[in-house]
Motif scaffolding. Structure first.
Motif, mmCIF file in Angstrom:
data_model
loop_
_atom_site.group_PDB
_atom_site.id
_atom_site.type_symbol
_atom_site.label_atom_id
_atom_site.label_comp_id
_atom_site.label_asym_id
_atom_site.label_seq_id
_atom_site.Cartn_x
_atom_site.Cartn_y
_atom_site.Cartn_z
ATOM 1 N N ASP A 88 0.781 -1.226 0.000
ATOM 2 C CA ASP A 88 0.000 0.000 0.000
ATOM 3 C C ASP A 88 0.818 1.284 0.000
ATOM 4 O O ASP A 88 0.242 2.362 -0.019
ATOM 5 C CB ASP A 88 -0.948 0.015 1.206
ATOM 6 N N SER A 89 2.112 1.191 0.042
ATOM 7 C CA SER A 89 2.915 2.410 0.034
ATOM 8 C C SER A 89 2.986 2.960 -1.388
ATOM 9 O O SER A 89 3.148 2.221 -2.349
ATOM 10 C CB SER A 89 4.313 2.134 0.576
ATOM 11 N N VAL A 90 2.832 4.246 -1.492
ATOM 12 C CA VAL A 90 2.853 4.891 -2.799
ATOM 13 C C VAL A 90 3.884 6.011 -2.767
ATOM 14 O O VAL A 90 3.820 6.891 -1.925
ATOM 15 C CB VAL A 90 1.471 5.494 -3.140
ATOM 16 N N ASP A 91 4.827 5.939 -3.674
ATOM 17 C CA ASP A 91 5.827 7.005 -3.842
ATOM 18 C C ASP A 91 6.648 7.309 -2.589
ATOM 19 O O ASP A 91 7.293 8.332 -2.521
ATOM 20 C CB ASP A 91 5.163 8.307 -4.327
ATOM 21 N N SER A 92 6.580 6.457 -1.584
ATOM 22 C CA SER A 92 7.373 6.732 -0.390
ATOM 23 C C SER A 92 8.601 5.834 -0.315
ATOM 24 O O SER A 92 9.422 6.002 0.574
ATOM 25 C CB SER A 92 6.515 6.583 0.875
ATOM 26 N N ILE A 93 8.721 4.907 -1.247
ATOM 27 C CA ILE A 93 9.861 4.000 -1.264
ATOM 28 C C ILE A 93 10.392 3.930 -2.695
ATOM 29 O O ILE A 93 9.625 3.648 -3.613
ATOM 30 C CB ILE A 93 9.470 2.569 -0.838
ATOM 31 N N ASP A 94 11.687 4.181 -2.855
ATOM 32 C CA ASP A 94 12.244 3.991 -4.198
ATOM 33 C C ASP A 94 12.529 2.503 -4.414
ATOM 34 O O ASP A 94 12.402 1.695 -3.491
ATOM 35 C CB ASP A 94 13.483 4.868 -4.423
ATOM 36 N N ASP A 95 12.872 2.127 -5.623
ATOM 37 C CA ASP A 95 13.040 0.709 -5.968
ATOM 38 C C ASP A 95 14.084 0.005 -5.110
ATOM 39 O O ASP A 95 13.878 -1.127 -4.687
ATOM 40 C CB ASP A 95 13.400 0.553 -7.450
ATOM 41 N N ASN A 96 15.200 0.659 -4.839
ATOM 42 C CA ASN A 96 16.250 0.029 -4.030
ATOM 43 C C ASN A 96 15.790 -0.188 -2.599
ATOM 44 O O ASN A 96 16.037 -1.237 -2.004
ATOM 45 C CB ASN A 96 17.536 0.865 -4.052
ATOM 46 N N GLU A 97 15.114 0.806 -2.024
ATOM 47 C CA GLU A 97 14.590 0.663 -0.667
ATOM 48 C C GLU A 97 13.531 -0.434 -0.622
ATOM 49 O O GLU A 97 13.498 -1.234 0.311
ATOM 50 C CB GLU A 97 13.975 1.984 -0.186
ATOM 51 N N TYR A 98 12.693 -0.476 -1.645
ATOM 52 C CA TYR A 98 11.641 -1.488 -1.704
ATOM 53 C C TYR A 98 12.254 -2.884 -1.704
ATOM 54 O O TYR A 98 11.816 -3.767 -0.961
ATOM 55 C CB TYR A 98 10.762 -1.279 -2.941
ATOM 56 N N LYS A 99 13.284 -3.086 -2.502
ATOM 57 C CA LYS A 99 13.939 -4.404 -2.572
ATOM 58 C C LYS A 99 14.588 -4.768 -1.239
ATOM 59 O O LYS A 99 14.545 -5.919 -0.819
ATOM 60 C CB LYS A 99 14.953 -4.434 -3.708
ATOM 61 N N GLU A 100 15.176 -3.779 -0.572
ATOM 62 C CA GLU A 100 15.793 -4.019 0.745
ATOM 63 C C GLU A 100 14.738 -4.461 1.754
ATOM 64 O O GLU A 100 14.918 -5.443 2.480
ATOM 65 C CB GLU A 100 16.486 -2.749 1.235
ATOM 66 N N VAL A 101 13.633 -3.743 1.791
ATOM 67 C CA VAL A 101 12.556 -4.076 2.718
ATOM 68 C C VAL A 101 11.960 -5.435 2.363
ATOM 69 O O VAL A 101 11.673 -6.253 3.238
ATOM 70 C CB VAL A 101 11.477 -2.968 2.726
ATOM 71 N N GLN A 102 11.796 -5.677 1.084
ATOM 72 C CA GLN A 102 11.234 -6.945 0.617
ATOM 73 C C GLN A 102 12.091 -8.128 1.093
ATOM 74 O O GLN A 102 11.559 -9.132 1.578
ATOM 75 C CB GLN A 102 11.167 -6.910 -0.912
ATOM 76 N N LYS A 103 13.405 -8.010 1.004
ATOM 77 C CA LYS A 103 14.297 -9.078 1.477
ATOM 78 C C LYS A 103 14.165 -9.269 2.984
ATOM 79 O O LYS A 103 14.173 -10.395 3.484
ATOM 80 C CB LYS A 103 15.754 -8.762 1.106
ATOM 81 N N SER A 104 14.040 -8.171 3.710
ATOM 82 C CA SER A 104 13.866 -8.264 5.162
ATOM 83 C C SER A 104 12.566 -8.968 5.508
ATOM 84 O O SER A 104 12.529 -9.819 6.400
ATOM 85 C CB SER A 104 13.877 -6.867 5.787
ATOM 86 N N VAL A 105 11.509 -8.638 4.791
ATOM 87 C CA VAL A 105 10.212 -9.272 5.040
ATOM 88 C C VAL A 105 10.287 -10.757 4.714
ATOM 89 O O VAL A 105 9.701 -11.583 5.418
ATOM 90 C CB VAL A 105 9.085 -8.562 4.256
ATOM 91 N N GLU A 106 11.009 -11.130 3.671
ATOM 92 C CA GLU A 106 11.174 -12.550 3.338
ATOM 93 C C GLU A 106 11.838 -13.299 4.482
ATOM 94 O O GLU A 106 11.451 -14.424 4.815
ATOM 95 C CB GLU A 106 11.982 -12.705 2.051
ATOM 96 N N THR A 107 12.826 -12.680 5.115
ATOM 97 C CA THR A 107 13.491 -13.298 6.264
ATOM 98 C C THR A 107 12.517 -13.450 7.428
ATOM 99 O O THR A 107 12.450 -14.497 8.078
ATOM 100 C CB THR A 107 14.703 -12.444 6.705
ATOM 101 N N VAL A 108 11.744 -12.406 7.675
ATOM 102 C CA VAL A 108 10.747 -12.450 8.744
ATOM 103 C C VAL A 108 9.703 -13.525 8.445
ATOM 104 O O VAL A 108 9.287 -14.275 9.328
ATOM 105 C CB VAL A 108 10.093 -11.067 8.944
ATOM 106 N N ALA A 109 9.294 -13.633 7.182
ATOM 107 C CA ALA A 109 8.293 -14.633 6.787
ATOM 108 C C ALA A 109 8.805 -16.047 7.008
ATOM 109 O O ALA A 109 8.061 -16.929 7.444
ATOM 110 C CB ALA A 109 7.891 -14.439 5.335
ATOM 111 N N ALA A 110 10.071 -16.268 6.720
ATOM 112 C CA ALA A 110 10.655 -17.593 6.955
ATOM 113 C C ALA A 110 10.604 -17.923 8.444
ATOM 114 O O ALA A 110 10.332 -19.061 8.833
ATOM 115 C CB ALA A 110 12.084 -17.640 6.435
ATOM 116 N N THR A 111 10.834 -16.937 9.278
ATOM 117 C CA THR A 111 10.750 -17.124 10.720
ATOM 118 C C THR A 111 9.303 -17.369 11.133
ATOM 119 O O THR A 111 9.021 -18.223 11.974
ATOM 120 C CB THR A 111 11.305 -15.879 11.446
ATOM 121 N N ALA A 112 8.372 -16.643 10.503
ATOM 122 C CA ALA A 112 6.944 -16.789 10.833
ATOM 123 C C ALA A 112 6.455 -18.194 10.539
ATOM 124 O O ALA A 112 5.635 -18.738 11.283
ATOM 125 C CB ALA A 112 6.116 -15.779 10.051
#
Length: 149
Positions: A88-112
């Motif tokens: 739901d974020s719009v224009d508040s994350i550039d592509d590099n930041e989005y990819k960084e956050v996405q990788k972090s969420v993937e790690t959290v999801a693996a833990t979940a």
């Protein structure tokens, strides 16, 4: 009209890219999510592995189920925050930041998927990605239901 179509496709793509992580943070197996929206676990697997493109109808069904989960399961504090950042974020994350956050969420999801509590997941997300935590409060949200019009 073209702009709305592009926004719709961007939202569909974001959900498909992050479906596995979001599903795990929701605490669902592929079979459980499939049952909730009336498809097989193989369909969910194909969507997550990008073997088939997500349709707008599938997008609507999954978003509606996620909204219902957020409303009824207040104990899962991580799910609405992850959805806010990744979908739901719009224009508040550039592509590099989005990819960084996405990788972090993937790690959290693996833990979940190992059964870790939601509050611990939020702490883990904050430890892995301070950027994600800063975005939680500042993301400009898109009302995905506007895409229905």
């Amino acid at each position: 009209m073209e702009n709305k179509k592009n926004e719709r496709q961007l939202q569909i793509n974001r959900l498909q890219q992050n479906l596995s992580s979001i599903r795990k943070i929701a605490g669902w197996s592929a079979e459980t999510l499939g049952n909730k929206i009336g498809v097989t676990k193989q369909t969910i697997s194909n969507l997550e592995n990008k073997k088939t493109p997500m349709t707008f109808t599938q997008y609507i069904a999954i978003r509606a189920i996620l909204d219902a989960e957020i409303e009824t399961n207040k104990d899962n504090e991580a799910l609405p925050k992850v959805i806010s950042i990744l979908l739901d974020s719009v224009d508040s994350i550039d592509d590099n930041e989005y990819k960084e956050v996405q990788k972090s969420v993937e790690t959290v999801a693996a833990t979940a998927s190992g059964g870790v509590a939601s509050s611990a997941l939020l702490g883990l997300l904050g430890a892995i990605s301070p950027l994600a935590v800063s975005l939680i409060g500042t993301a400009t949200l898109v009302n995905w239901k506007k895409l229905l019009k």
